[in-house]
Design an enzyme around this catalytic site. Structure first.
Site, mmCIF file in Angstrom:
data_model
loop_
_atom_site.group_PDB
_atom_site.id
_atom_site.type_symbol
_atom_site.label_atom_id
_atom_site.label_comp_id
_atom_site.label_asym_id
_atom_site.label_seq_id
_atom_site.Cartn_x
_atom_site.Cartn_y
_atom_site.Cartn_z
ATOM 1 N NE ARG A 1 8.597 -0.451 8.758
ATOM 2 C CZ ARG A 1 7.363 -0.304 8.294
ATOM 3 N NH1 ARG A 1 7.167 0.118 7.070
ATOM 4 N NH2 ARG A 1 6.330 -0.574 9.057
ATOM 5 N NE ARG B 1 4.065 -3.581 11.508
ATOM 6 C CZ ARG B 1 4.993 -3.973 10.626
ATOM 7 N NH1 ARG B 1 5.959 -4.791 10.995
ATOM 8 N NH2 ARG B 1 4.940 -3.557 9.389
ATOM 9 N NE ARG C 1 -2.026 0.764 11.338
ATOM 10 C CZ ARG C 1 -1.128 0.905 10.355
ATOM 11 N NH1 ARG C 1 -1.191 1.896 9.520
ATOM 12 N NH2 ARG C 1 -0.181 0.027 10.237
ATOM 13 C CE LYS D 1 -0.850 -0.077 4.970
ATOM 14 N NZ LYS D 1 0.100 0.938 5.420
ATOM 15 N NE ARG E 1 8.369 -3.447 5.142
ATOM 16 C CZ ARG E 1 7.117 -3.074 5.438
ATOM 17 N NH1 ARG E 1 6.361 -2.514 4.512
ATOM 18 N NH2 ARG E 1 6.623 -3.275 6.629
HETATM 19 P P1 ADP Z 1 2.476 -1.265 8.302
HETATM 20 O O1 ADP Z 1 1.203 -1.048 7.554
HETATM 21 O O2 ADP Z 1 3.440 -2.156 7.601
HETATM 22 O O3 ADP Z 1 2.267 -1.689 9.725
HETATM 23 P P2 ADP Z 1 2.872 1.633 8.602
HETATM 24 O O4 ADP Z 1 4.049 2.402 8.098
HETATM 25 O O5 ADP Z 1 1.544 1.939 8.020
HETATM 26 O O6 ADP Z 1 3.276 0.107 8.371
HETATM 27 O O7 ADP Z 1 2.766 1.799 10.201
HETATM 28 C C1 ADP Z 1 3.848 1.544 11.056
HETATM 29 C C2 ADP Z 1 3.424 1.725 12.517
HETATM 30 O O8 ADP Z 1 3.052 3.090 12.754
HETATM 31 C C3 ADP Z 1 2.206 0.909 12.961
HETATM 32 O O9 ADP Z 1 2.545 -0.415 13.333
HETATM 33 C C4 ADP Z 1 1.721 1.739 14.156
HETATM 34 O O10 ADP Z 1 2.533 1.518 15.296
HETATM 35 C C5 ADP Z 1 1.972 3.176 13.685
HETATM 36 N N1 ADP Z 1 0.793 3.731 12.990
HETATM 37 C C6 ADP Z 1 0.716 4.067 11.680
HETATM 38 N N2 ADP Z 1 -0.496 4.547 11.373
HETATM 39 C C7 ADP Z 1 -1.220 4.494 12.527
HETATM 40 C C8 ADP Z 1 -2.559 4.826 12.864
HETATM 41 N N3 ADP Z 1 -3.417 5.302 11.950
HETATM 42 N N4 ADP Z 1 -2.945 4.642 14.148
HETATM 43 C C9 ADP Z 1 -2.118 4.182 15.069
HETATM 44 N N5 ADP Z 1 -0.844 3.830 14.830
HETATM 45 C C10 ADP Z 1 -0.392 3.989 13.559
#
Ligand code: ADP
Length: 201
Positions: free
Chosen positions: A138, A149, A93, A18, A132
């Site tokens: 990461r 996650r 989310r 995404k 990745r």
């Molecule tokens: P992924 O989809 O691979 O988990 P992201 O870059 O979207 O990676 O998110 C990384 C982390 O950032 C999440 O695991 C969470 O801890 C935090 N995060 C991102 N977006 C949100 C959100 N909308 N609400 C709460 N935490 C978030």
């Protein structure tokens, strides 16, 4: 006739691509791609007060509290470059964030154009995540944290799609294929929503 503003969400499990597709589609439409994960990682790297507050949460793969996340998004969407449209990656989310976001959009008199759901089989997304982890290192791409996650995605994020599906704005896109092929599928779904061919370059 002017094309409607593109106000888009991209939703998909970890490893669905995404982030990559979000950036490509946003570029094609000329709107900013806004990733909450990227914003949090930048804050952590910059050791800002926000970064210090969220670091441990992100390293554990948990969700940052809604109030904080929604405030970060509201502030970012209030910048001028997002006035004519945006593509949000990673927000909302969970259902709490959907209501925060609804309230924000209602205040601004705006509506979402489309919620792009990137659909990828579990095996494929786990394979991509493992790759990745090797390439990017990461800190939240360890086996335990990835599992956490994914669990949170199933439990808290997948249900938001039902809410948007009821509103008739979800476009489910097959996320398996070449990068260009997937982008083309998203773009044609958006054209079907009335985004003009000029806007979708
Ligand atoms: P992924 O989809 O691979 O988990 P992201 O870059 O979207 O990676 O998110 C990384 C982390 O950032 C999440 O695991 C969470 O801890 C935090 N995060 C991102 N977006 C949100 C959100 N909308 N609400 C709460 N935490 C978030």
């Amino acid at each position: 006739m002017t094309a409607p503003a593109a106000r888009l969400l991209i939703v998909g499990p970890q490893g669905s691509g995404k982030g990559t597709q979000g950036a490509r589609v946003a570029e094609a439409l000329g709107v900013p791609a806004i990733s909450t994960g990227d914003m949090f990682r930048a804050a952590i790297a910059g050791k800002t007060p926000l970064g210090l507050e969220v670091q441990a949460i992100i390293e554990a793969g948990d969700l940052v509290p809604d109030e904080l996340t929604s405030a970060v998004v509201r502030e970012r969407l209030s910048e001028t470059d997002a006035a004519a449209g945006f593509l949000l990656d990673g927000y909302p989310r969970n259902l709490g964030q959907v209501s925060d976001f609804d309230a924000f959009l209602t205040d601004r008199g705006e509506k979402l154009t489309s919620v792009i759901e990137l659909s990828v089989p579990r095996d494929e997304s786990i394979e991509r995540l493992t790759l990745r982890a090797q390439q990017q290192g990461r800190t939240d791409d360890t086996e335990d944290v990835i599992a956490n996650r994914l669990r949170i995605y199933e439990r808290e994020t997948a249900p938001i799609l039902d809410v948007y599906r009821e509103r008739g704005i979800v476009d489910t896109i097959d996320g398996v294929g070449t990068l260009d092929g997937i982008t083309a599928r998203v773009v044609s779904a958006l054209q079907a929503r009335g985004l003009s061919a000029e806007a979708v370059r």
